[in-house]
Design an enzyme around this catalytic site. Structure first.
Site, PDB file in Angstrom:
ATOM      1  N   GLY A   1      24.738  29.923  38.044  1.00 16.74           N
ATOM      2  CA  GLY A   1      23.652  28.972  37.883  1.00 16.74           C
ATOM      3  C   GLY A   1      23.316  28.353  39.225  1.00 16.74           C
TER       4      GLY A   1
ATOM      5  N   GLN B   1      20.076  22.436  45.246  1.00 20.31           N
ATOM      6  CA  GLN B   1      21.106  23.172  45.986  1.00 20.31           C
ATOM      7  C   GLN B   1      20.528  24.064  47.070  1.00 20.31           C
ATOM      8  OE1 GLN B   1      23.205  24.572  42.200  1.00 20.31           O
ATOM      9  NE2 GLN B   1      24.881  24.281  43.637  1.00 20.31           N
TER      10      GLN B   1
ATOM     11  N   CYS C   1      31.392  25.004  42.061  1.00 24.24           N
ATOM     12  CA  CYS C   1      30.002  24.702  42.388  1.00 24.24           C
ATOM     13  C   CYS C   1      29.690  25.315  43.754  1.00 24.24           C
ATOM     14  CB  CYS C   1      29.819  23.186  42.438  1.00 24.24           C
ATOM     15  SG  CYS C   1      28.146  22.695  42.888  1.00 24.24           S
ATOM     16  N   LEU C   2      28.542  25.974  43.870  1.00 27.30           N
ATOM     17  CA  LEU C   2      28.176  26.597  45.142  1.00 27.30           C
ATOM     18  C   LEU C   2      27.969  25.567  46.247  1.00 27.30           C
ATOM     19  CD1 LEU C   2      25.698  29.339  43.854  1.00 27.30           C
ATOM     20  CD2 LEU C   2      28.092  29.637  44.523  1.00 27.30           C
TER      21      LEU C   2
ATOM     22  N   HIS D   1      26.046  21.512  33.818  1.00 29.91           N
ATOM     23  CA  HIS D   1      26.342  21.453  35.255  1.00 29.91           C
ATOM     24  C   HIS D   1      25.037  21.400  36.073  1.00 29.91           C
ATOM     25  CE1 HIS D   1      28.829  22.806  38.856  1.00 29.91           C
ATOM     26  NE2 HIS D   1      27.599  22.974  39.284  1.00 29.91           N
ATOM     27  N   GLU D   2      24.082  22.283  35.720  1.00 30.58           N
ATOM     28  CA  GLU D   2      22.834  22.335  36.497  1.00 30.58           C
ATOM     29  C   GLU D   2      21.972  21.092  36.248  1.00 30.58           C
ATOM     30  OE1 GLU D   2      23.034  24.385  38.784  1.00 30.58           O
ATOM     31  OE2 GLU D   2      24.557  25.676  37.889  1.00 30.58           O
TER      32      GLU D   2
ATOM     33  N   HIS E   1      22.992  18.425  38.472  1.00 29.04           N
ATOM     34  CA  HIS E   1      22.416  18.542  39.820  1.00 29.04           C
ATOM     35  C   HIS E   1      21.031  17.883  39.891  1.00 29.04           C
ATOM     36  CE1 HIS E   1      25.231  20.868  42.138  1.00 29.04           C
ATOM     37  NE2 HIS E   1      25.326  21.816  41.212  1.00 29.04           N
TER      38      HIS E   1
HETATM   39 NI    NI Z   1      26.819  23.219  41.145  1.00 27.30          NI
END
Ligand code: NI
Length: 163
Positions: A46, A51, A91-92, A133-134, A137
């Site tokens: 995701g 991000q 998380c990226l 999660h997204e 963000h």
């Molecule tokens: Ni993330």
């Protein structure tokens, strides 16, 4: 399409509330394509626009981790949740760190698809975790903000060590 540069903690864009999208122009279309490519290139499931440095309510996800099976959601909003479960989440924007994060098991949400058509879905398991999660963000929240004090510290330590 292009692989975009990922915003990494503590980039300020990750702490902002993203803006609603009112129309999909060529700019958003290109951003969506690039976000999909960036997500797969980073082996993520995701990705939220903040991000990649863009504070807009756009997320892409691939709960089946298969190219071509991704979803695009614009202005997503959770309507109801059910149950609770803990699982490890990365998380990226925090490479090297993972936390055992409590999430709802099942979520019902509404959003717009990439053509701005309204959609409503109920999902569970990994898909539900990705959505939560997204959406975090888009509200300027990271998994760090979902962890207890000591876990937060150890996540920040693992992230710094990996740098
Ligand atoms: Ni993330």
């Amino acid at each position: 399409m292009a692989v975009l540069k990922l915003s990494v903690y503590p980039a300020s864009v990750l702490a902002q509330t993203a803006k609603e999208v009112t129309e999909i122009t060529e700019v958003e279309e290109r951003l969506i394509e690039d976000m999909i490519e960036t997500m797969y290139a980073a082996r993520g499931v995701g990705l939220a626009a903040p991000q990649v440095g863009i504070s807009k309510k756009i997320i892409v996800c691939s709960p089946e981790t298969k190219k071509g099976s991704e979803y695009v959601f614009i202005n997503p909003e959770i309507i109801s949740v059910e149950g609770e479960e803990r699982d490890y989440e990365g998380c990226l924007s925090l490479p090297g760190a993972a936390g055992n994060i409590k999430r709802a098991k099942k979520v019902t949400f509404r959003a717009r698809d990439r053509n701005m058509k309204p959609v409503k879905m109920t999902v569970s398991g990994l898909f539900a975790r990705i959505i939560q999660h997204e959406l975090d963000h888009l509200d300027g929240r990271l998994i760090l903000d979902r962890a207890g004090f000591s876990e937060r510290q150890s996540m920040i330590d693992s992230f710094r060590q990996g740098k």
